[in-house]
Design a protein around this motif. Structure first.
Motif: not given
Ligand code: FUB
Ligand code: ZN
Length: 685
Positions: A129-157
């Protein structure tokens, strides 16, 4: 005795919706006249499995496969992709590095989170449960301001992956942006269901709101090159009651095959004609089966009959012309998909594990729409054979293609560069108990047989059904009713097609000869005349504590023959017992399998071998031993054949020393078989 609930039966979607409202910002009510499947599954969480066949597999998934798959995501960079994207978004670095091979690698993490959430729901584990909580924090941090979430672009557009084009949504065909997002929604749904936490769900809803603002008939025209988001959006709709998610899912389906305003992706992505006009299963099999499952969902939620007519036609096409005996679909490695009618080669069979899983999801939904056991016949065949072979007993070895013949070039791998199958297995296995029962008003469907206690929600209150069985090794099943108060309901017991002389609906496969014995059903010790309707025996009465149904499904060894149009199986015979397909493997047959001949007259017997392959019933004949197909490839590499020669002409002599090596070079993608194999490049890429 267990204290019983006297609550009225409440649809699981409504429970989720209420939880959603209780947890915060839920505003919309599901419309009064809202539709859903006429039959509702009894969720896997209500089915406590205590089964010698399934429990070890489910436990291995929980304790080995899920942690192992997360480790793989850490080691291979799948999680680092999110961390890199997050760093770019916070300005910590200017450009990150996309660390993995495929733009859809985000989806692996989402699928494993889905599996982990399901497993949390079955057995709470604070660490997970705690592991998922941390993972979800990382996912949230990778989400762009408007909701976009796709690391292949966000890492280096500016210097992204080759499938990532200049602008968002520029490569819907191969980019997998929408595919990843679909898996995110499924993961979010599962995580919310398991934990009641909105953390991942809020990420998903924000992302879905972005898509709603971008796509539509009057906005950007486009559909996903790889379907699955339709199913995810249907889940978000069920949780939130927000019509816009359902509308978007419907739009993504309805715009397929319509050329106005965009370029079609063709058959590979089932984007060649409008979905309601499709009649044949074509193209990439996982894409296709997810789409058919999505069409079933949207039909159930909207009442749209034209979707149902289309998936009914396509289902007929698959079961009569394009499915392996193991339930595998997608014969062709070249595009990981359906070939022409009856083209079902054995050694090069692709039958991807993900396609089997998608086939289960689709057939389950077909059952929920139609209430016919023939869909469960297909589902059962897939789970015991073509899907289960995808994961080894140890829980950390996987098949991607699941061939029906081998010259020794195949072995399960610890992981793949394209690891869609292992991650899919993590979420599929926990879902299996959820296919055992279903309810429509006062009708209780018993679909799968596994030792378990199930809490069945009825209008009058919950009833416990206990199954006592050692299926699939024997066909004896006892169902005992546990209820404080007598309850009226109609127990619909599935009599499998295989027990009624039909391996798979249609004429693609048939049993040779008649089965001698018919199934027998007894109610409180008295034999009931076996009359089936849509594959079920219906037992309607006021049930009281201790009422018992005994089912005896005779499990003789059966020979199976394929339609003559299946060239690969001509002059050959396969063997089944109960729901299991059997195979000959080198380890039991003097080092070979393709040289074996099984004459029509040869006697075959069953022998229980507790010492072999975690305990199996083997089938023996003169100079022949067969094991369940799901258990093959656990004792090293060597020959394997499901379809055996009936006559000497069809048997293969010992291969020249070069044969296996040649298959390695010139054979289908399945012949790569080695460790960490990559997937082939489908046509059209
Ligand atoms: O494209 C994503 C997944 O990778 C597909 O579903 C699998 O068939 C594999 O190609
Ligand atoms: Zn896969």
């Amino acid at each position: 005795m267990k204290k019983q609930s006297t609550h009225r039966c409440v649809c699981p979607a409504i429970v989720l919706f209420l939880l959603f409202c209780a947890c915060g910002t839920g505003k919309k009510q599901p419309a009064e006249n809202s539709h859903d499947y006429p039959i509702q599954p009894v969720p896997f969480t209500a089915v406590d499995v205590k089964d010698s066949f399934w429990s070890p597999r489910l436990e291995t998934n929980r304790t080995v496969t899920i942690p192992y798959a997360f480790d793989q995501c850490e080691e291979t960079g799948r999680i680092r992709n999110f961390e890199e994207a997050a760093k770019v978004l916070t300005g910590e670095v200017e450009r990150g590095e996309f660390c993995t091979a495929y733009t859809f690698d985000d989806s692996d993490l989402f699928k494993i989170i889905e599996g982990a959430s399901y497993s949390l729901k079955v057995a709470y584990d604070a660490e997970l449960d705690g592991y998922l909580d941390n993972l979800i924090k990382t996912i949230a941090a990778a989400q762009e301001e408007d909701g976009y979430l796709y690391t292949a672009r966000s890492v280096n557009a500016e210097k992204p992956h080759q499938w990532v084009k200049e602008n968002r949504w520029d490569n819907l065909y191969m980019g997998h942006e929408l595919y990843n997002m679909g898996h995110l929604y499924e993961a979010a749904y599962a995580h919310f269901l398991a934990t009641g936490k909105r953390t991942l769900l809020d990420i998903a809803l924000k992302n879905a709101d972005l898509l709603v603002s971008v796509f539509g008939p009057d906005k950007l025209r486009g559909v996903p090159g790889h379907q699955v988001i339709e199913i995810g959006l249907a889940k978000l709709y069920r949780i939130s009651g927000e019509q816009k998610y359902l509308d978007l899912a419907k739009y993504f389906l309805d715009d397929r095959g319509k050329a106005e305003g965009r370029e079609l992706f063709g058959e590979y992505s089932q984007d060649h004609v409008p979905v309601v006009e499709q009649s044949e299963a074509v193209g990439h099999a996982v894409r296709a089966a997810y789409m058919y499952a999505g069409m079933a969902d949207i039909a159930a939620l909207t009442g749209d009959r034209s979707y149902i007519d289309a998936i009914d036609r396509i289902w007929d096409n698959v079961v009569t012309k394009k499915i392996y005996l193991t339930g595998g679909i997608g014969a062709t490695g070249a595009w990981e998909g359906f070939g022409p009618a009856y083209e079902l080669p054995n050694e090069s069979a692709y039958a991807e594990t993900c396609a089997s899983i998608a086939n289960v999801y689709w057939n389950h939904r077909m059952f929920l729409l139609h209430g016919d056991a023939r869909y469960i016949d297909v589902l059962e065949r897939v789970i015991y054979n073509g899907a289960l072979s995808g994961i080894g007993f140890s829980g950390d070895r996987f098949f991607y293609p699941n061939p029906l013949a081998s010259f020794g070039q195949h072995s399960r791998s610890p992981w793949f560069t394209c690891s869609c199958c292992p991650s899919n297995v993590t979420r599929f296995l926990p879902s299996i108990p959820g296919y055992a029962y279903a309810v429509r008003d006062e009708e209780v469907y018993v679909n799968l047989f596994m030792q378990s206690d199930a809490q069945i929600p009825l209008k009058e209150g919950t009833v416990t059904l206990r199954q006592i069985t050692d299926y699939p090794w024997s066909g004896g099943i006892k169902i005992v009713v546990d209820t404080e108060e007598p309850r009226s309901f109609n127990l619909m017991v599935r009599i499998p097609g295989w027990a009624q002389g039909q391996p798979i609906p249609g004429d693609l496969y048939r049993y040779a000869g008649e089965g001698d014995e018919a199934p027998v059903l007894k109610l409180n010790g008295k034999t009931v005349r076996l009359k089936t309707k849509n594959g079920y025996v219906s037992l309607k009465r006021r049930w009281k504590q201790g009422d018992a149904v005994d089912i005896d499904l005779p499990m003789p060894v059966r020979r199976v023959l394929a339609h003559d149009a299946v060239e690969a199986d001509r002059g050959r015979v396969a063997v089944e017992r109960g729901p299991l397909v059997y195979t000959a493997e080198w380890a039991d047959n003097g080092g070979r399998a393709h040289n074996l001949i099984l004459p029509d007259t040869a006697e075959l017997r069953t022998e229980v071998r507790a010492d072999l392959l975690n305990g199996v019933a083997v089938i023996t004949g003169q100079d022949l031993i067969l094991i369940p197909y799901y258990a093959w490839a656990h004792r090293g590499q060597g020959e394997m054949a499901v379809w055996l020669a009936r006559i000497p002409d069809k048997a293969l002599p010992a291969p020249e020393p070069s044969t296996a090596a040649e298959a390695e070079v010139t054979g289908s993608p399945t012949s790569t078989g080695g460790q960490k194999r990559d997937r082939p490049s489908p046509n059209g890429r």
